[in-house]
Design an enzyme around this catalytic site. Structure first.
Site, PDB file in Angstrom:
ATOM      1  N   ASP A   1      17.914   1.106 -33.472  1.00  0.00           N
ATOM      2  CA  ASP A   1      18.286   2.419 -32.935  1.00  0.00           C
ATOM      3  C   ASP A   1      19.273   3.061 -33.915  1.00  0.00           C
ATOM      4  O   ASP A   1      20.307   2.454 -34.238  1.00  0.00           O
ATOM      5  CB  ASP A   1      18.958   2.172 -31.568  1.00  0.00           C
ATOM      6  CG  ASP A   1      19.396   3.449 -30.879  1.00  0.00           C
ATOM      7  OD1 ASP A   1      19.591   4.478 -31.550  1.00  0.00           O
ATOM      8  OD2 ASP A   1      19.567   3.393 -29.649  1.00  0.00           O
ATOM      9  N   ILE A   2      18.989   4.263 -34.348  1.00  0.00           N
ATOM     10  CA  ILE A   2      19.822   4.897 -35.384  1.00  0.00           C
ATOM     11  C   ILE A   2      21.245   5.165 -34.894  1.00  0.00           C
ATOM     12  O   ILE A   2      22.175   5.199 -35.704  1.00  0.00           O
ATOM     13  CB  ILE A   2      19.151   6.193 -35.903  1.00  0.00           C
ATOM     14  CG1 ILE A   2      19.729   6.567 -37.275  1.00  0.00           C
ATOM     15  CG2 ILE A   2      19.273   7.340 -34.910  1.00  0.00           C
ATOM     16  CD1 ILE A   2      18.887   7.574 -38.038  1.00  0.00           C
TER      17      ILE A   2
ATOM     18  N   ASN B   1      14.322  19.832 -33.401  1.00  0.00           N
ATOM     19  CA  ASN B   1      13.360  20.946 -33.380  1.00  0.00           C
ATOM     20  C   ASN B   1      14.114  22.206 -33.808  1.00  0.00           C
ATOM     21  O   ASN B   1      15.343  22.220 -33.829  1.00  0.00           O
ATOM     22  CB  ASN B   1      12.715  21.098 -31.999  1.00  0.00           C
ATOM     23  CG  ASN B   1      13.755  21.220 -30.896  1.00  0.00           C
ATOM     24  OD1 ASN B   1      14.529  22.175 -30.865  1.00  0.00           O
ATOM     25  ND2 ASN B   1      13.825  20.221 -30.030  1.00  0.00           N
TER      26      ASN B   1
ATOM     27  N   VAL C   1      14.119  10.405 -30.996  1.00  0.00           N
ATOM     28  CA  VAL C   1      15.402  10.140 -31.650  1.00  0.00           C
ATOM     29  C   VAL C   1      16.409  11.266 -31.362  1.00  0.00           C
ATOM     30  O   VAL C   1      17.611  11.018 -31.235  1.00  0.00           O
ATOM     31  CB  VAL C   1      15.200   9.875 -33.167  1.00  0.00           C
ATOM     32  CG1 VAL C   1      14.756  11.104 -33.918  1.00  0.00           C
ATOM     33  CG2 VAL C   1      16.453   9.292 -33.788  1.00  0.00           C
ATOM     34  N   ASP C   2      15.913  12.469 -31.212  1.00  0.00           N
ATOM     35  CA  ASP C   2      16.759  13.625 -30.871  1.00  0.00           C
ATOM     36  C   ASP C   2      17.459  13.363 -29.530  1.00  0.00           C
ATOM     37  O   ASP C   2      18.691  13.536 -29.410  1.00  0.00           O
ATOM     38  CB  ASP C   2      15.848  14.864 -30.779  1.00  0.00           C
ATOM     39  CG  ASP C   2      16.603  16.183 -30.842  1.00  0.00           C
ATOM     40  OD1 ASP C   2      17.818  16.151 -31.098  1.00  0.00           O
ATOM     41  OD2 ASP C   2      15.972  17.235 -30.638  1.00  0.00           O
TER      42      ASP C   2
ATOM     43  N   SER D   1       9.259  13.058 -38.122  1.00  0.00           N
ATOM     44  CA  SER D   1       7.911  13.600 -37.821  1.00  0.00           C
ATOM     45  C   SER D   1       6.875  12.580 -37.365  1.00  0.00           C
ATOM     46  O   SER D   1       5.749  12.960 -37.064  1.00  0.00           O
ATOM     47  CB  SER D   1       7.317  14.381 -39.014  1.00  0.00           C
ATOM     48  OG  SER D   1       7.896  15.652 -39.132  1.00  0.00           O
TER      49      SER D   1
ATOM     50  N   GLY E   1       6.823  10.719 -34.708  1.00  0.00           N
ATOM     51  CA  GLY E   1       6.694  10.535 -33.264  1.00  0.00           C
ATOM     52  C   GLY E   1       5.874  11.672 -32.678  1.00  0.00           C
ATOM     53  O   GLY E   1       4.687  11.835 -32.993  1.00  0.00           O
ATOM     54  N   VAL E   2       6.527  12.497 -31.873  1.00  0.00           N
ATOM     55  CA  VAL E   2       5.865  13.629 -31.204  1.00  0.00           C
ATOM     56  C   VAL E   2       5.154  14.554 -32.204  1.00  0.00           C
ATOM     57  O   VAL E   2       4.103  15.116 -31.897  1.00  0.00           O
ATOM     58  CB  VAL E   2       6.919  14.462 -30.433  1.00  0.00           C
ATOM     59  CG1 VAL E   2       6.286  15.668 -29.764  1.00  0.00           C
ATOM     60  CG2 VAL E   2       7.613  13.617 -29.399  1.00  0.00           C
ATOM     61  N   TYR E   3       5.709  14.695 -33.398  1.00  0.00           N
ATOM     62  CA  TYR E   3       5.131  15.636 -34.371  1.00  0.00           C
ATOM     63  C   TYR E   3       3.894  15.091 -35.088  1.00  0.00           C
ATOM     64  O   TYR E   3       3.238  15.809 -35.842  1.00  0.00           O
ATOM     65  CB  TYR E   3       6.196  16.106 -35.366  1.00  0.00           C
ATOM     66  CG  TYR E   3       7.130  17.179 -34.811  1.00  0.00           C
ATOM     67  CD1 TYR E   3       6.998  17.660 -33.514  1.00  0.00           C
ATOM     68  CD2 TYR E   3       8.143  17.725 -35.590  1.00  0.00           C
ATOM     69  CE1 TYR E   3       7.843  18.644 -33.003  1.00  0.00           C
ATOM     70  CE2 TYR E   3       8.999  18.715 -35.090  1.00  0.00           C
ATOM     71  CZ  TYR E   3       8.844  19.164 -33.792  1.00  0.00           C
ATOM     72  OH  TYR E   3       9.680  20.146 -33.300  1.00  0.00           O
TER      73      TYR E   3
HETATM   74  N1  AR6 Z   1      16.490   5.509 -33.406  1.00  0.00           N
HETATM   75  C1  AR6 Z   1      15.682   5.603 -34.486  1.00  0.00           C
HETATM   76  N2  AR6 Z   1      14.435   6.091 -34.431  1.00  0.00           N
HETATM   77  C2  AR6 Z   1      13.976   6.490 -33.221  1.00  0.00           C
HETATM   78  C3  AR6 Z   1      14.757   6.431 -32.035  1.00  0.00           C
HETATM   79  C4  AR6 Z   1      16.077   5.913 -32.161  1.00  0.00           C
HETATM   80  N3  AR6 Z   1      16.889   5.821 -31.127  1.00  0.00           N
HETATM   81  N4  AR6 Z   1      14.004   6.903 -31.006  1.00  0.00           N
HETATM   82  C5  AR6 Z   1      12.800   7.234 -31.519  1.00  0.00           C
HETATM   83  N5  AR6 Z   1      12.767   6.980 -32.847  1.00  0.00           N
HETATM   84  P1  AR6 Z   1      10.436  11.704 -32.714  1.00  0.00           P
HETATM   85  P2  AR6 Z   1       9.455  13.864 -34.476  1.00  0.00           P
HETATM   86  C6  AR6 Z   1      11.683   7.164 -33.839  1.00  0.00           C
HETATM   87  O1  AR6 Z   1       9.364  11.969 -31.728  1.00  0.00           O
HETATM   88  O2  AR6 Z   1       8.129  13.220 -34.556  1.00  0.00           O
HETATM   89  C7  AR6 Z   1      11.902  15.629 -30.319  1.00  0.00           C
HETATM   90  O3  AR6 Z   1      11.647  15.924 -28.976  1.00  0.00           O
HETATM   91  C8  AR6 Z   1      10.270   7.230 -33.327  1.00  0.00           C
HETATM   92  O4  AR6 Z   1       9.754   5.909 -33.108  1.00  0.00           O
HETATM   93  O5  AR6 Z   1      11.808  11.432 -32.230  1.00  0.00           O
HETATM   94  O6  AR6 Z   1      10.111  14.335 -35.737  1.00  0.00           O
HETATM   95  C9  AR6 Z   1      12.554  16.771 -31.064  1.00  0.00           C
HETATM   96  O7  AR6 Z   1      13.353  17.571 -30.229  1.00  0.00           O
HETATM   97  C10 AR6 Z   1       9.568   7.914 -34.492  1.00  0.00           C
HETATM   98  O8  AR6 Z   1       9.178   6.962 -35.470  1.00  0.00           O
HETATM   99  O9  AR6 Z   1      10.584  12.943 -33.765  1.00  0.00           O
HETATM  100  C11 AR6 Z   1      11.375  17.531 -31.589  1.00  0.00           C
HETATM  101  O10 AR6 Z   1      10.885  18.462 -30.634  1.00  0.00           O
HETATM  102  C12 AR6 Z   1      10.668   8.783 -35.123  1.00  0.00           C
HETATM  103  O11 AR6 Z   1      11.886   8.401 -34.479  1.00  0.00           O
HETATM  104  C13 AR6 Z   1      10.341  16.470 -31.848  1.00  0.00           C
HETATM  105  O12 AR6 Z   1      10.677  15.391 -30.981  1.00  0.00           O
HETATM  106  C14 AR6 Z   1      10.456  10.258 -34.917  1.00  0.00           C
HETATM  107  O13 AR6 Z   1       9.934  10.497 -33.624  1.00  0.00           O
HETATM  108  C15 AR6 Z   1      10.394  15.961 -33.262  1.00  0.00           C
HETATM  109  O14 AR6 Z   1       9.336  15.073 -33.466  1.00  0.00           O
END
Ligand code: AR6
Length: 171
Positions: free
Chosen positions: A8-9, A22, A31-32, A119, A121-123
């Protein structure tokens, strides 16, 4: 120096951590959400004030806030590209996220920075392609600077961790 860890970051000991935000900088999931939950509401207030003054944060750009309740020296928020099958300049935009975040870290004189897998995850950015862009961009950037900066890629899922390990020759 580049390191990879699984975790976890918000628990990373780096001076500054990077958030995959975002453009509205209002927090979100992934992660946000984790960073905002751990840092507390002060971060939303700082982000709101920044957006009021500068407008939304465009994809590929980065901005800085305090770390709120987190022990870090700050948080760099950047907006990764949404994956659109590779037809929307996604590689370049993702590289810019890393470059702009690194610029801020150098400007502020930090010794270490931790990145999530922006990017992926959700993106929806394909994980191998994103890792390739992230690693090449960071290696090139560090190679072009005299100053030292410790960079940690914090992978949250095993798949990303395995990809980074194999790209960096650590398995
Ligand atoms: N520590 C490190 N990495 C993490 C954590 C954590 N605690 N939680 C998730 N990840 P994402 P995106 C990883 O979806 O794709 C948000 O709603 C996860 O496994 O967080 O850039 C924003 O508000 C994945 O590999 O970010 C935007 O709307 C990575 O973080 C949107 O999601 C990125 O996943 C951005 O989407």
């Amino acid at each position: 120096m580049i390191k990879i860890i699984l975790g976890d970051i918000t628990h990373s000991p780096a001076d500054v951590i990077v958030n995959a935000a975002n453009s509205a900088l209002r927090g979100g999931g992934g992660v946000d959400g984790a960073i905002h939950r751990a840092a507390g509401p002060i971060i939303v207030e700082e982000c709101k004030a920044w957006v009021k003054e500068n407008g939304e944060l465009p994809t590929g750009r980065a901005m800085f806030t305090s770390a709120g309740k987190l022990p870090h020296k700050g948080i760099i928020h950047t907006v990764g590209p949404v994956w659109e099958d590779g037809i929307a300049n996604e590689d370049q935009l993702l590289a810019e996220c890393y470059i702009n975040a690194l610029h801020i870290a150098f400007e502020k004189g930090f010794d270490s920075i931790a990145f999530p897998n922006i990017s992926t995850g959700v993106y929806g950015f394909p994980k191998k392609d994103a890792a390739d862009v992230a690693i090449c961009t960071v290696q090139n950037f560090l190679g072009s600077r005299k100053e030292q900066l410790k960079v940690t890629f914090v992978c949250f899922d095993q798949e990303n961790f395995d990809i980074y390990k194999s790209f960096l020759g650590e398995d």
